[in-house]
Design a protein around this motif. Sequence first.
Motif, mmCIF file in Angstrom:
data_model
loop_
_atom_site.group_PDB
_atom_site.id
_atom_site.type_symbol
_atom_site.label_atom_id
_atom_site.label_comp_id
_atom_site.label_asym_id
_atom_site.label_seq_id
_atom_site.Cartn_x
_atom_site.Cartn_y
_atom_site.Cartn_z
ATOM 1 N N GLY A 188 11.035 2.638 -1.168
ATOM 2 C CA GLY A 188 11.612 3.793 -0.490
ATOM 3 C C GLY A 188 11.031 5.104 -0.988
ATOM 4 N N LEU A 189 10.878 5.222 -2.304
ATOM 5 C CA LEU A 189 10.303 6.441 -2.866
ATOM 6 C C LEU A 189 8.830 6.572 -2.505
ATOM 7 C CD1 LEU A 189 10.865 8.909 -4.605
ATOM 8 C CD2 LEU A 189 10.381 7.543 -6.635
ATOM 9 N N ASN A 190 8.145 5.442 -2.330
ATOM 10 C CA ASN A 190 6.735 5.488 -1.950
ATOM 11 C C ASN A 190 6.548 6.056 -0.549
ATOM 12 O OD1 ASN A 190 3.864 4.717 -2.397
ATOM 13 N ND2 ASN A 190 4.279 3.305 -0.712
ATOM 14 N N ALA A 205 7.473 4.221 -11.635
ATOM 15 C CA ALA A 205 7.041 2.987 -10.976
ATOM 16 C C ALA A 205 6.035 3.281 -9.882
ATOM 17 C CB ALA A 205 8.257 2.251 -10.413
ATOM 18 N N VAL A 206 6.254 4.348 -9.127
ATOM 19 C CA VAL A 206 5.342 4.714 -8.040
ATOM 20 C C VAL A 206 4.017 5.227 -8.591
ATOM 21 C CG1 VAL A 206 5.021 6.243 -6.056
ATOM 22 C CG2 VAL A 206 7.251 5.180 -6.466
ATOM 23 N N VAL A 207 4.085 6.097 -9.585
ATOM 24 C CA VAL A 207 2.871 6.711 -10.129
ATOM 25 C C VAL A 207 2.023 5.683 -10.869
ATOM 26 C CG1 VAL A 207 2.008 8.441 -11.741
ATOM 27 C CG2 VAL A 207 3.933 8.979 -10.244
ATOM 28 N N LYS A 243 1.807 -0.090 -1.286
ATOM 29 C CA LYS A 243 3.094 -0.782 -1.312
ATOM 30 C C LYS A 243 3.131 -1.859 -2.387
ATOM 31 C CE LYS A 243 2.802 -1.953 3.008
ATOM 32 N NZ LYS A 243 1.523 -1.260 3.307
ATOM 33 N N LEU A 244 2.108 -2.707 -2.449
ATOM 34 C CA LEU A 244 2.088 -3.760 -3.472
ATOM 35 C C LEU A 244 1.900 -3.170 -4.860
ATOM 36 C CD1 LEU A 244 -0.014 -6.509 -1.650
ATOM 37 C CD2 LEU A 244 2.464 -6.253 -1.773
ATOM 38 N N GLY A 245 1.200 -2.046 -4.948
ATOM 39 C CA GLY A 245 1.020 -1.392 -6.247
ATOM 40 C C GLY A 245 2.331 -0.887 -6.818
ATOM 41 N N ALA A 255 7.175 -1.300 -10.378
ATOM 42 C CA ALA A 255 8.596 -1.593 -10.565
ATOM 43 C C ALA A 255 8.792 -2.769 -11.513
ATOM 44 C CB ALA A 255 9.249 -1.875 -9.214
ATOM 45 N N PHE A 256 7.910 -3.766 -11.414
ATOM 46 C CA PHE A 256 8.014 -4.904 -12.327
ATOM 47 C C PHE A 256 7.801 -4.465 -13.777
ATOM 48 C CE2 PHE A 256 5.962 -8.350 -14.711
ATOM 49 C CZ PHE A 256 6.956 -9.318 -14.641
ATOM 50 N N LEU A 257 6.820 -3.618 -14.012
ATOM 51 C CA LEU A 257 6.582 -3.143 -15.375
ATOM 52 C C LEU A 257 7.762 -2.342 -15.901
ATOM 53 C CD1 LEU A 257 2.825 -2.044 -15.141
ATOM 54 C CD2 LEU A 257 3.756 -4.098 -16.211
ATOM 55 N N ILE A 258 8.360 -1.511 -15.055
ATOM 56 C CA ILE A 258 9.489 -0.697 -15.475
ATOM 57 C C ILE A 258 10.686 -1.570 -15.841
ATOM 58 C CG2 ILE A 258 11.171 1.024 -14.684
ATOM 59 C CD1 ILE A 258 8.467 2.204 -15.309
#
Length: 412
Positions: free
Chosen positions: A83-85, A321-323, A330-332, A337-340
């Motif tokens: 959503g933020l992306n 997560a977005v940056v 989208k996949l990036g 998000a997974f790392l966060i």
Amino acid sequence: MTTTQDKWPAKPTAPQRDMRGVGDAIRSWWDGLSRPMQWAVGVPALIVLALLPLYPPPGLDTPGYSFGLVMAQFAMFALIALGLNVVVGQAGLLDLGYVGFYAVGAYTVGLLTSPESPWHKTDGVFSSEWAWLACVPLAVALTAFSGLILGTPTLRLRGDYLAIVTLGFGEIVRLLADNLGEVTNGSLGLSGIAYPRLGESEELPGGYFSSGHFGDPESSNLLDKANNGVWWYWLAFVLVILVLLIVGNLERSRVGRAWVAIREDEDAAEIMGVPTFKFKLWAFMIGAGIGGLSGAIYAGQVQFVNPPVFNIINSMLFLCAVVIGGSGNKLGVIMGAFLIAWLPIRLRSVEVAGTSLGDYKYLMFGIVLVVMMIFRPQGLFPVRQKLLTYGRQITRAVRRPGQDAGTTGAQQ
């Protein structure tokens, strides 16, 4: 005298192919597959991702913490990042208060289903086993409407000014939740929030999604083996796929092309006839609705909401997560998000000088952001710039196979 090599670009050499990056190589490989082969590869990959919380590979598991709960948190963060992306990555609008939309979605479910809320109904659909499911569309609609209310007066602003206004919106929502004690129960929060009532029985009164369902690790039945975290992950996983399909179609449509034009140069887009304010407002509302969906999932999973959860620090984590993943990809952003979600919990088992590294997650992500802004500002998986309309046809028209590039012929 013009040769074919002058007319058509030569086939990339090996060093040039290496410089494209892993993401481009995977995308090129995927685009080269036929549609049946894409289904043959994609469906097993989705099945593996769905079973990942039940069978975590070594090095990916989280000692001392349920990996299923970690994956449930990751799927929820993935929705937020998508959503933020839309707002930041595709439309280029810097939103620092996105956690406000997350809070609106969570409190919508809480106010309608918690026994401690004055808006809770003791009869009707909001008191039945379908209460949570009935609240999810309302949470998405109300959050999108809040995006409309915020965006209508503020999207005339740009850059830092817009960032400050959205930051203020996030803090206003949190302070309202903290101070409207007669409605939100203030800092004490709302408990007993509804969740999906699936699989209720005498052995499992609350069902699969209840916090008391710990699963049976020794069971051969996947439904019994999965704990409540895995069930929430499966639910959010399906919603992530649906959001990816919707956002992907928007990205390839006239709306997506308008977002890219606004992101690259808003003045030029407006001169070329793009109604920039309308498309920015659409991005804001769509991003807000997805954030509200994630907030509804959070409220149902935890069954409790209170104001401190929706602070500015969490808003910054969502932006990280977005940056980190790659703004616009989208996949990036899902990988971000997974790392966060995963990295701080994975590092809890690592101690240095008697202190768990997981306690320094804000310091670690801050250092990572600084380093990435210096060496890789486009993120780990940068978005691929391409022609959005008739992209495949134009690419085939202007590029020839390697054998044509290697042959030369006299052309007048």
